[in-house]
Every structure is written in structure tokens, then in C-alpha cells.
Scaffold this active site. Structure first.
Site, PDB file in Angstrom:
ATOM      1  N   HIS A   1       0.822  -1.202   0.000  1.00  0.00           N
ATOM      2  CA  HIS A   1       0.000   0.000   0.000  1.00  0.00           C
ATOM      3  C   HIS A   1       0.859   1.255   0.000  1.00  0.00           C
ATOM      4  O   HIS A   1       2.013   1.245   0.413  1.00  0.00           O
ATOM      5  CB  HIS A   1      -0.959   0.022   1.202  1.00  0.00           C
ATOM      6  CG  HIS A   1      -0.278  -0.115   2.530  1.00  0.00           C
ATOM      7  ND1 HIS A   1       0.036  -1.344   3.072  1.00  0.00           N
ATOM      8  CD2 HIS A   1       0.142   0.801   3.435  1.00  0.00           C
ATOM      9  CE1 HIS A   1       0.608  -1.173   4.252  1.00  0.00           C
ATOM     10  NE2 HIS A   1       0.697   0.128   4.490  1.00  0.00           N
TER      11      HIS A   1
ATOM     12  N   CYS B   1       1.125   2.009  12.415  1.00  0.00           N
ATOM     13  CA  CYS B   1       2.123   1.704  11.395  1.00  0.00           C
ATOM     14  C   CYS B   1       2.423   2.994  10.636  1.00  0.00           C
ATOM     15  O   CYS B   1       1.670   3.968  10.754  1.00  0.00           O
ATOM     16  CB  CYS B   1       1.659   0.599  10.447  1.00  0.00           C
ATOM     17  SG  CYS B   1       0.251   1.034   9.406  1.00  0.00           S
TER      18      CYS B   1
END
Length: 641
Positions: free
Chosen positions: A67, A189
Site C-alpha cells: 500500500h 504503522c
């Protein structure tokens, strides 16, 4: 917004053509670009690669979530891809990856789509979800799997709330929920898109199985959700932090805290919950109770050495692009000087550009060491300390200067934390930069610079006058250090020493020893795969060409998978070969003209003999390592016995 609104049929790849990670990223980026979801295929591809450098998005169990939150993305979208026979995507469990959910998110947007992606991330953690996707043969069947597990999610919502609430459910018998252990957690994250929510799901599921209550705060790209309250933290038996970026930790002062990477919240959630229940964690003591962004590591397994090493590595990792870019351009400039003279405009331009990049080495090193310790306010005084050191105290002085600046900023934070709120805004804009720079400058000018300039001069004189035998021994030591842990602390210590000598004195012999030491392991692996085919699997033998190219380019990491799978045979083999290569470089007094580049520095070496001796050292070390490895390594079938 439904998941199917983001998971586009036209973006589905039911039979991925790629056979490796790099090609998979390119194929995925091309698909997004071809269907108009990104403006630049190259920019989006680079964004995916940059995320992988922070840690593999292949989570194991056959699934990956590459991503990127990127300015080139026009609108949020999810691409589903499947590789029927799997490919190596550097998964955390070392196994092949079959199913991919690639996420494209616009930079700067925190809309409803983020919550939808969070739901998808949690869905991936459900048993059976990935297996069902492996067997889906059409886009509609993929949608069917999504619908199936979306319904399961809704059915479980009531149960889930029991474990994410800080108060007992109305349906509980009196006091039943209160008597349970209660744990709080924080997940985060770097991009805040997928792993944040997968870690949340993993911890909640592990808590459910263990019969304990948990509340998980997520620090995602859409902000902080399910924020922990003072009452939550006070009531909690322990705190679990699974994060790859900084989160607020001052609020956990006095609590038992376990801190781990976000991937552990996904793959090792049961272990973390068990530790929390047993109270197997140290008490966290914050240096700042004012909830500023600085925090001391809460990881009970991190001792002083680990923290110092992490700070130094932060400096070195930010310094390396300057070393590589500047060093290789310097080497190329010397090539133009040889053939076109030092009046050549190409030589002047490239040499000046490379030299400018190299001039940043010590300031960048010191600045980012300081920033690792004292956060953003420490960056400026740290860089100034590095600049001061570059005029005399050298590499070691700059390294020490980074620690000085970082801890001075932390000291200033501590003594100013009780200032009135009316002057709180002056801290980052006035107090930290002015007082931090002043105190750092005083320490550097009156203490660090005089001491380390003298030490630096003494070391330089010793190195310049070092005899041939001592040069051979030091070359052998540096070569072996490069191969022992291939990018770890021993490797980085050798590289830092060579860079320091090269920067301070211009002596290139130790840089050459380090370079050949780092080149030998992947080349030796490639040779061994060719000479001892029965000792390697087909998958391992496919890496021959890649490892050969990586080795010639002075990129040691190609040998890491082999060392990880069979360290008892690989590490001694390559360490011996690298030591021999380093010793030969020392014996022939080979000088590297640049701090990076591998064979690309050969044309810039002082003479043909220097280049030939450099190649001879690499060849001899690689052949010796390959022969030893061929003798020590087990055949694949023997590993199973």
C-alpha cells in the site's frame, strides 16, 4: 462506503504474471495507472517500494497488503491480485505469498475510505478468508467471499464490543466483567492504513481467546480512534504497544509496558497477551509527563546498548544516501579526470556535486542521532554539532555531538515542562532552538572539539604510519566484520569506522577492505549455487545471477536469506572469505577512491594494478567462501532428517 466500492472489478488480477516482488509491484502499479486511478505509474510504484523498505507488507499465511498513501493517487481504490503458485514477497514467515490486496490512498485525505480499508484489514485476519480467496475464479466470486466475511463481522460485533470497552456490558452478570483482567493497547504503522487495524484485530482476537478484556487504540491515517482514557490506563493491568512510529507514551508512566513492532501485533498477538496477563514487563518511566512527542523506549527488552545502537543506526541510515550518491559521483568524476583532465567541465561538475553531498555526512549523522534521542527539536542543534565536528573533531566527534545535542534537548524539555501554559507555544519556536543550540555549541566548542580533535589527530597519524602487517590484520578484521551479520551492528561498526577514516583523512585502504568484505558473501553464494547444485534448492539456485550482481555492486543483503536458513554453515564460510579478501587489500595497500560503489569504483582507482588487486581480493575471497560453504552446507533433504 462498502468495501466493494473500493475493491474494483477492473483492478482484479486473478492470475498475476510476476514471479518476484519487484515485478509484482510494477504489475500492480501498472494496473492502477492503466485504469486511471493514479497519475504516475512510476511515482506510485516508488511509493509501494518505499513502504516495503520500512518492512515487508507480506504478513505470512499467504497474504500481502502492499500500500501507498501517495499524492499521485486520484481516488482511493483497492486492487485484488492472486498468484496461483505463489511468489516470494519476503513474507514474515518466509513462505510464498498467494493473495494480494494493494491499496492506493490519496495523500492528505482522511475520509470514510480509511475506515473501510480498516475493515478489510481486519477481515484478512479471519480464519478461512484467505483460503476462500485462493479458490475464487471470477471477480464475482471474490465479491462473494467479501460478502460472506462481512456478514460474519457484523454477527461478531456484539461480542467484540465486550472486549473493546472499558466498562462491563449491561448483559453481564454483576461484577463478572470487572473481575476479568483488563489490558490496553496501542497500534500504529507508518502509513496507518492496513497494519494498524490488523494488529488491532489480532490483539482483540487473542484477548478473546484468553478470556480477558482489552481496549485497543488505533493511530491510523484517519487519526486516533478508540482513544484510551485516563481511567482505562489506570485500570489496565498492562499496556501493549505495537507500533512502527512514535505514539504518545508519557501517559503510561508507572505502568507495565510491552513495546513491539506492529507486525508482532499481527503474528504474535497470543504471546503478547499472555505476557500482559502474567505481568511479564518492566515498569515504564517517562521522562516527560506533559504528553510531548518525545518518549523513552518502553520496550522492556531494550537495554542501554540497544537504545544507543538504535540512535546511531538512525544517524547512519540517513547518512547512507549521501555516502552512496556522493561517493559514486566522486568515483565517476575521477574517471573523467583521468581521460579528460581536471579542467574538464564534466569532472568539475561531478566532483563538485559529489563533494557537496559528502560534506553533509557528519552533520546528517549527528543531526539524526540527536533527533532519535530528542525528537524534532534536537535535529537542528545536532546538525550544527556535526558541522562543528567536521572542522576538526571528525567523525567520532560528530557522533558524540549528536548524543550531546539529543540529551541537551531532553534536559531542556525536563526543566521547562512545568512552565505556565501561556508560554507553552514558545517552547518549539524559541526555547528549544535557541537554548538547545547555545548549550550544544558551548559543549562542542569547549569540551568535545578540543578533546576529539586531539584524539582524531593521533588516530590519523597512527593510521598513516601503520605498517604492512598491521594493515593486513586490520583489513582482515574489517572484512570479516562485514560478513558476520550482513547489515547488523557488527557490519555497521566496520562500515562506520571506514567511513570515518575516509572522511577525516582521505585514506581509502580501510574503505577498500570493507567494500571487498561486503562484496564476497553474495558472490560466494552465487558461486556455491553453481558449483554445488545438489546442496541448494531450485528456488535458491534461481538467485545466482541476482546475488552475483548484488555482490559486484557492494550490496551484501542478497546473502541474508541463506545465512538465516543455515547460519552454522553460511556465516563461517563467508566470514573467512571476507577476512581473506580484506587481508589481501591490506597487503596490496589498495585504496578505494570513493566510499561506495563496488566494481563501479574500479575505473577511478589510482592505477591498473590497484584495480586488478581489488578484483583479485574479491575473487580469492569469494572462491574460498564458496568452497568452504560447499563442504559445510547440508543438502535440502538432509535438513528434513
Amino acid at each position: 462506503m462498502e468495501i466493494k466500492d473500493l475493491l474494483k472489478k477492473e483492478l482484479m488480477i486473478l492470475d498475476l504474471n510476476a514471479n518476484n516482488k519487484k515485478d509484482a509491484i510494477e504489475e500492480i502499479a501498472t494496473k492502477f495507472y492503466d485504469h486511471g486511478f493514479v497519475n504516475s505509474k512510476e511515482e506510485f510504484s516508488e511509493g509501494l517500494k518505499a513502504r516495503e523498505e520500512q518492512g515487508s507488507t507480506a504478513l505470512g499465511d499467504g497474504v500481502a497488503i502492499p500500500h501507498s498513501k501517495n499524492k499521485t493517487v486520484k481516488e482511493p481504490a483497492v486492487l485484488f491480485a492472486r498468484k496461483k503458485d505463489g511468489l516470494d514477497y519476503e513474507a514474515l514467515d518466509g513462505e510464498d505469498t498467494f493473495v494480494f490486496f494493494a491499496i492506493a490512498a490519496p495523500d492528505g485525505e482522511n475520509n470514510l475510505h480509511v475506515e473501510t480499508l480498516a475493515e478489510l484489514s481486519k477481515m484478512i485476519m479471519k480464519a478461512g478468508f484467505v483460503d476462500d480467496l485462493k479458490n475464487a475464479n471470477t471477480p464475482d466470486e471474490v465479491y462473494g467471499v467479501i460478502d460472506k466475511y462481512s456478514e460474519n463481522k457484523k454477527e461478531e460485533k456484539v461480542v467484540e464490543n465486550t472486549y473493546t470497552s472499558n466498562t462491563p456490558s449491561n448483559n453481564d452478570s454483576a461484577g463478572e466483567n470487572i473481575s476479568k483482567d483488563f489490558i490496553v493497547a496501542v497500534t500504529a504503522c507508518p502509513n496507518g492504513i492496513a497494519h494498524t487495524y490488523m494488529a488491532q484485530e489480532g490483539l482483540e482476537e487473542a484477548a478473546r481467546k484468553a478470556g480477558v478484556d482489552i481496549k485497543v487504540e488505533t493511530n491510523g491515517s484517519d487519526g486516533i480512534k478508540n482513544r484510551l482514557t485516563e481511567e482505562d490506563i489506570k485500570r489496565a493491568k498492562a499496556v501493549i504497544i505495537t507500533a512502527d512510529k512514535k505514539v504518545e507514551t508519557a501517559r503510561f508512566d508507572g505502568k507495565k509496558v510491552i513495546q513491539r513492532p506492529v507486525s508482532d501485533g499481527i503474528r504474535k498477538a497470543d504471546e503478547l497477551i499472555d505476557r500482559a496477563i502474567k505481568g511479564n514487563a518492566n515498569i515504564f518511566h517517562s521522562e516527560n509527563k506533559a504528553n510531548e512527542s518525545y518518549e523513552k523506549s518502553a520496550d522492556d527488552s531494550q537495554n542501554l546498548w540497544q537504545r544507543v545502537y538504535g540512535d546511531v543506526m538512525n544517524g547512519i541510515s540517513h547518512m547512507l544516501p549521501f555516502v552512496i550518491g556522493g561517493g559514486i559521483l566522486l568515483a565517476i568524476s575521477f574517471l573523467f579526470e583521468r581521460f579528460m583532465g581536471d579542467s574538464s567541465s564534466l569532472f568539475t561538475f561531478l566532483n563538485g556535486l559529489g563533494s557537496d553531498a559528502m560534506s553533509f555526512l557528519i552533520p546528517i549523522l549527528a543531526g539524526y542521532i540527536a533527533m532519535s534521542i530528542g525528537d524534532r527539536p534536537a535535529l537542528m542543534p545536532g546538525m550544527v554539532a556535526g558541522l562543528m565536528a567536521s572542522r576538526g573533531a571528525g567523525f567520532i566527534g560528530g557522533l558524540i555531538g549528536g548524543f550531546v545535542a539529543g540529551y541537551i534537548i531532553n534536559f531542556i524539555k525536563k526543566i521547562t515542562r512545568n512552565l505556565p501554559k501561556s508560554v507553552e507555544g514558545l517552547k518549539p519556536m524559541l526555547i528549544y532552538p535557541v537554548l538547545g543550540l547555545l548549550l550544544t555549541g558551548i559543549v562542542m566548542y569547549f569540551i568535545i572539539d578540543p578533546i576529539f580533535t586531539g584524539i582524531n589527530t593521533a588516530i590519523n597519524n597512527w593510521l598513516l604510519n601503520m605498517s604492512g602487517s598491521n594493515r593486513v590484520l586490520l583489513g582482515a578484521l574489517l572484512g570479516a566484520m562485514m560478513a558476520i551479520d550482513m547489515g547488523g551492528p557488527i557490519n555497521k561498526a566496520a562500515y562506520a569506522f571506514a567511513i570515518g577514516v575516509f572522511t577525516d583523512t582521505g585514506i581509502g585502504s580501510y574503505m577498500a577492505a570493507v567494500m571487498v568484505g561486503g562484496m564476497v558473501p553474495p558472490i560466494a553464494i552465487a558461486l556455491a549455487c553453481s558449483l554445488f547444485k545438489s546442496k541448494f534448492t531450485e528456488k535458491e539456485k534461481e538467485t545466482k545471477i541476482t546475488n552475483f550482481i548484488l555482490g559486484l555492486s557492494f550490496i551484501t543483503e542478497g546473502a541474508i536469506p541463506f545465512a538465516a536458513s543455515e547460519p552454522q554453515s553460511v556465516i563461517p564460510s563467508v566470514a573467512i572469505g571476507s577476512a581473506i579478501a580484506g587481508a589481501l587489500v591490506g597487503a596490496f595497500n589498495v585504496q578505494s577512491p570513493a566510499p561506495h560503489g563496488g566494481v563501479f569504483v574500479l575505473p577511478a582507482m589510482g592505477s591498473l594494478n590497484q584495480a586488478l588487486f581489488f578484483l583479485l581480493a574479491v575473487a580469492v575471497g569469494s572462491i574460498v567462501s564458496a568452497l568452504i560453504l560447499g563442504k559445510l552446507k547440508k543438502r535440502p533433504e538432509e535438513k528434513l532428517v
